[in-house]
Design a protein around this motif. Structure first.
Motif, PDB file in Angstrom:
ATOM      1  N   ARG A   1       0.835  -1.189   0.000  1.00  0.00           N
ATOM      2  CA  ARG A   1       0.000   0.000   0.000  1.00  0.00           C
ATOM      3  C   ARG A   1       0.871   1.240   0.000  1.00  0.00           C
ATOM      4  NH1 ARG A   1      -5.190  -0.362   0.291  1.00  0.00           N
ATOM      5  NH2 ARG A   1      -6.057  -2.385   0.785  1.00  0.00           N
ATOM      6  N   CYS A   2       0.332   2.302  -0.593  1.00  0.00           N
ATOM      7  CA  CYS A   2       1.020   3.584  -0.609  1.00  0.00           C
ATOM      8  C   CYS A   2       1.060   4.137   0.810  1.00  0.00           C
ATOM      9  CB  CYS A   2       0.287   4.551  -1.537  1.00  0.00           C
ATOM     10  SG  CYS A   2       0.975   6.203  -1.551  1.00  0.00           S
ATOM     11  N   THR A   3       2.213   4.627   1.235  1.00  0.00           N
ATOM     12  CA  THR A   3       2.337   5.144   2.593  1.00  0.00           C
ATOM     13  C   THR A   3       1.681   6.510   2.751  1.00  0.00           C
ATOM     14  OG1 THR A   3       4.500   6.050   2.034  1.00  0.00           O
ATOM     15  CG2 THR A   3       4.453   3.886   3.073  1.00  0.00           C
ATOM     16  N   GLU A   4       1.414   7.188   1.658  1.00  0.00           N
ATOM     17  CA  GLU A   4       0.787   8.508   1.715  1.00  0.00           C
ATOM     18  C   GLU A   4      -0.734   8.417   1.652  1.00  0.00           C
ATOM     19  OE1 GLU A   4       2.362  11.622   1.864  1.00  0.00           O
ATOM     20  OE2 GLU A   4       4.184  10.500   2.266  1.00  0.00           O
ATOM     21  N   THR A   5      -1.245   7.667   0.687  1.00  0.00           N
ATOM     22  CA  THR A   5      -2.678   7.658   0.432  1.00  0.00           C
ATOM     23  C   THR A   5      -3.355   6.332   0.764  1.00  0.00           C
ATOM     24  OG1 THR A   5      -2.335   6.945  -1.844  1.00  0.00           O
ATOM     25  CG2 THR A   5      -2.418   9.313  -1.444  1.00  0.00           C
ATOM     26  N   SER A   6      -2.608   5.304   1.083  1.00  0.00           N
ATOM     27  CA  SER A   6      -3.108   3.955   1.376  1.00  0.00           C
ATOM     28  C   SER A   6      -3.718   3.270   0.177  1.00  0.00           C
ATOM     29  CB  SER A   6      -4.139   3.985   2.509  1.00  0.00           C
ATOM     30  OG  SER A   6      -3.585   4.536   3.651  1.00  0.00           O
ATOM     31  N   LYS A   7      -3.417   3.738  -1.026  1.00  0.00           N
ATOM     32  CA  LYS A   7      -3.899   3.076  -2.233  1.00  0.00           C
ATOM     33  C   LYS A   7      -3.254   1.707  -2.363  1.00  0.00           C
ATOM     34  CE  LYS A   7      -4.375   4.550  -6.508  1.00  0.00           C
ATOM     35  NZ  LYS A   7      -4.227   5.310  -7.745  1.00  0.00           N
ATOM     36  N   GLY A   8      -4.006   0.738  -2.853  1.00  0.00           N
ATOM     37  CA  GLY A   8      -3.487  -0.609  -2.979  1.00  0.00           C
ATOM     38  C   GLY A   8      -3.054  -0.965  -4.381  1.00  0.00           C
ATOM     39  N   ARG A   9      -3.170  -0.037  -5.309  1.00  0.00           N
ATOM     40  CA  ARG A   9      -2.807  -0.339  -6.695  1.00  0.00           C
ATOM     41  C   ARG A   9      -1.761   0.639  -7.195  1.00  0.00           C
ATOM     42  NH1 ARG A   9      -6.799  -3.139 -10.406  1.00  0.00           N
ATOM     43  NH2 ARG A   9      -7.861  -4.473  -8.935  1.00  0.00           N
ATOM     44  N   GLY A  10      -0.928   0.164  -8.088  1.00  0.00           N
ATOM     45  CA  GLY A  10       0.088   1.014  -8.694  1.00  0.00           C
ATOM     46  C   GLY A  10       1.165   1.438  -7.719  1.00  0.00           C
ATOM     47  N   VAL A  11       1.516   0.565  -6.783  1.00  0.00           N
ATOM     48  CA  VAL A  11       2.479   0.913  -5.745  1.00  0.00           C
ATOM     49  C   VAL A  11       3.877   0.478  -6.181  1.00  0.00           C
ATOM     50  CG1 VAL A  11       3.131   0.565  -3.348  1.00  0.00           C
ATOM     51  CG2 VAL A  11       0.744   0.705  -3.965  1.00  0.00           C
ATOM     52  N   LEU A  12       4.819   1.409  -6.116  1.00  0.00           N
ATOM     53  CA  LEU A  12       6.217   1.111  -6.394  1.00  0.00           C
ATOM     54  C   LEU A  12       6.843   0.649  -5.092  1.00  0.00           C
ATOM     55  CD1 LEU A  12       6.874   4.345  -8.443  1.00  0.00           C
ATOM     56  CD2 LEU A  12       6.515   2.072  -9.358  1.00  0.00           C
ATOM     57  N   THR A  13       7.189  -0.628  -4.991  1.00  0.00           N
ATOM     58  CA  THR A  13       7.624  -1.193  -3.721  1.00  0.00           C
ATOM     59  C   THR A  13       8.939  -0.607  -3.232  1.00  0.00           C
ATOM     60  OG1 THR A  13       8.643  -3.035  -4.888  1.00  0.00           O
ATOM     61  CG2 THR A  13       6.418  -3.365  -4.066  1.00  0.00           C
ATOM     62  N   LYS A  14       9.792  -0.160  -4.134  1.00  0.00           N
ATOM     63  CA  LYS A  14      11.074   0.401  -3.722  1.00  0.00           C
ATOM     64  C   LYS A  14      10.885   1.696  -2.927  1.00  0.00           C
ATOM     65  CE  LYS A  14      15.524   1.842  -5.524  1.00  0.00           C
ATOM     66  NZ  LYS A  14      16.348   2.019  -6.719  1.00  0.00           N
ATOM     67  N   PHE A  15       9.875   2.468  -3.301  1.00  0.00           N
ATOM     68  CA  PHE A  15       9.644   3.754  -2.657  1.00  0.00           C
ATOM     69  C   PHE A  15       8.447   3.738  -1.713  1.00  0.00           C
ATOM     70  CE2 PHE A  15      11.716   4.579  -6.710  1.00  0.00           C
ATOM     71  CZ  PHE A  15      12.813   5.304  -6.302  1.00  0.00           C
TER      72      PHE A  15
END
Length: 102
Positions: free
Chosen positions: A64-78
């Motif tokens: 999940r995105c650490t900013e928006t908690s979106k579960g799609r399109g997440v770049l795991t490195k960042f």
């Protein structure tokens, strides 16, 4: 904000999965070893099934995105979704990343 609850839940699942990983691998090794008796393998399979409900399983973890908690399109490195990555890159907040032009 409700979005951070998803991130906290995902972090809890990651910690839980890391805690039982060694035990899970041991059960898997015994359950898949065909040279052992069937009863021992069956006990290992039952132990594997009883590991911490659903939270100890790696498949329950979602990036999940650490900013928006979106579960799609997440770049795991960042740890950011595509849109947040783009915004931070354009602001220059991510070192070594800049907009490409050719």
């Amino acid at each position: 904000m409700g979005a951070s609850a998803w991130v906290l839940r995902d972090l809890r699942k990651r910690v839980s999965a890391a805690d039982v990983e060694l035990q899970r691998r041991a059960y898997l090794y015994v359950a898949r070893n065909t040279t052992l008796p069937a009863q021992v393998r069956h006990r290992a399979q039952l132990g594997l099934n009883s590991l911490n409900g659903g939270e100890g399983r790696m498949t329950s973890i979602r990036n999940r995105c650490t900013e928006t908690s979106k579960g799609r399109g997440v770049l795991t490195k960042f740890g950011l979704c595509r849109y947040q990555f783009r915004l931070k890159a354009l602001k220059g907040e991510i070192p070594g990343v800049h907009k490409a032009s050719w």
